[in-house]
Structure formats: C-alpha cells, structure tokens
Write a protein that holds these residues in place. Structure first.
Motif, PDB file in Angstrom:
ATOM      1  N   UNK A 142      -2.220  20.380  -3.889  1.00 37.92           N
ATOM      2  CA  UNK A 142      -2.923  19.239  -4.454  1.00 37.92           C
ATOM      3  C   UNK A 142      -4.371  19.632  -4.699  1.00 37.92           C
ATOM      4  N   UNK A 143      -5.013  18.961  -5.657  1.00 38.24           N
ATOM      5  CA  UNK A 143      -6.456  19.082  -5.813  1.00 38.24           C
ATOM      6  C   UNK A 143      -7.056  17.710  -5.537  1.00 38.24           C
ATOM      7  N   UNK A 144      -8.096  17.717  -4.747  1.00 35.75           N
ATOM      8  CA  UNK A 144      -8.816  16.512  -4.386  1.00 35.75           C
ATOM      9  C   UNK A 144     -10.178  16.599  -5.045  1.00 35.75           C
ATOM     10  N   UNK A 174       0.091   9.764  -6.035  1.00 38.75           N
ATOM     11  CA  UNK A 174      -0.144   8.407  -6.533  1.00 38.75           C
ATOM     12  C   UNK A 174      -0.315   7.420  -5.380  1.00 38.75           C
ATOM     13  N   UNK A 175       0.509   7.557  -4.355  1.00 43.23           N
ATOM     14  CA  UNK A 175       0.388   6.669  -3.193  1.00 43.23           C
ATOM     15  C   UNK A 175      -0.941   6.902  -2.471  1.00 43.23           C
ATOM     16  N   UNK A 176      -1.317   8.158  -2.286  1.00 43.03           N
ATOM     17  CA  UNK A 176      -2.581   8.473  -1.618  1.00 43.03           C
ATOM     18  C   UNK A 176      -3.766   7.976  -2.426  1.00 43.03           C
ATOM     19  N   UNK A 177      -3.657   8.004  -3.745  1.00 39.66           N
ATOM     20  CA  UNK A 177      -4.767   7.572  -4.596  1.00 39.66           C
ATOM     21  C   UNK A 177      -5.093   6.094  -4.448  1.00 39.66           C
ATOM     22  N   UNK A 178      -4.128   5.310  -4.042  1.00 37.46           N
ATOM     23  CA  UNK A 178      -4.412   3.887  -3.805  1.00 37.46           C
ATOM     24  C   UNK A 178      -5.463   3.748  -2.710  1.00 37.46           C
ATOM     25  N   UNK A 179      -5.424   4.608  -1.711  1.00 36.29           N
ATOM     26  CA  UNK A 179      -6.407   4.574  -0.624  1.00 36.29           C
ATOM     27  C   UNK A 179      -7.646   5.387  -0.991  1.00 36.29           C
ATOM     28  N   UNK A 196      -9.992  11.282  -5.813  1.00 38.57           N
ATOM     29  CA  UNK A 196      -8.732  11.292  -6.562  1.00 38.57           C
ATOM     30  C   UNK A 196      -7.944  12.541  -6.200  1.00 38.57           C
ATOM     31  N   UNK A 197      -6.642  12.367  -5.975  1.00 43.84           N
ATOM     32  CA  UNK A 197      -5.747  13.467  -5.637  1.00 43.84           C
ATOM     33  C   UNK A 197      -4.791  13.707  -6.797  1.00 43.84           C
ATOM     34  N   UNK A 198      -4.591  14.971  -7.133  1.00 43.87           N
ATOM     35  CA  UNK A 198      -3.645  15.328  -8.205  1.00 43.87           C
ATOM     36  C   UNK A 198      -2.727  16.433  -7.708  1.00 43.87           C
TER      37      UNK A 198
END
Length: 97
Positions: A52-54, A32-37, A44-46
């Motif tokens: 993780x999947x990018x 969630x933090x990485x998704x802000x950037x 999108x990172x999940x």
C-alpha cells in the motif's frame, strides 16, 4: 492485533488471510475501508503492487507492507495520534451511514 508480527519480519499479516476475490481486489477493498478513517487525519491509502502507499495532503508518502504497519505510519505522516477506535471518529463514521 499489535505490531508484533512486523517485529519478527513476518511477510504476511493476519488481515491478508481471508480472501473472497483476487488479492488485488481484496487490497483495494481494505484500502477503501481504511480510507473512511484515514480521511479524518488528512491521509489516503492506495493499493500498490503487493503493498500500500499512504499519502498525506502535504505530498509526503510512505510504503506500507500490510495493515499492521498502517497506523504507526499514519501517525508519522500526520504528526499526531491516529486512533481508528476514537469515539469521535466512530460517531462520525456512523453518522455517514
């Protein structure tokens, strides 16, 4: 932190070291933090299993073992440099509150 950890095949990354909840919850929080950037780059990172999947807007995706491998994968998927410390990105994030 540089990507040298991955060059030696280290299974863990320093970002996995501090846990205040379950490993799955921590991965979701980091994503969630990485998704802000990553949103600035159309990515999108999940959290997925122990990784993780990018994914990008075009449907391309990559499996990322840890956050140390995130930015090189993001650059490959987006086709452009992805700098989380870019002053424009930081100013936009600060403006979001």
């Amino acid at each position: 932190m540089c990507g040298l950890c991955g060059a030696f095949g280290a299974p863990d990354h320093w970002s996995d070291g501090v846990r205040s909840g379950t490993p799955q919850a921590e991965r979701r929080a980091r994503a969630a933090a990485a998704n802000r950037v990553l949103g600035f780059y159309g990515l999108r990172l999940a959290a997925w299993a122990d990784r993780y999947t990018l994914s990008g807007r075009t449907g391309r995706s990559a499996v990322v073992d840890h956050l140390g491998a995130l930015w090189p994968a993001a650059e490959r998927l987006s086709g452009r440099p992805c700098d989380p410390l870019d002053p424009v990105v930081i100013a936009a994030l600060e403006g979001q509150g």
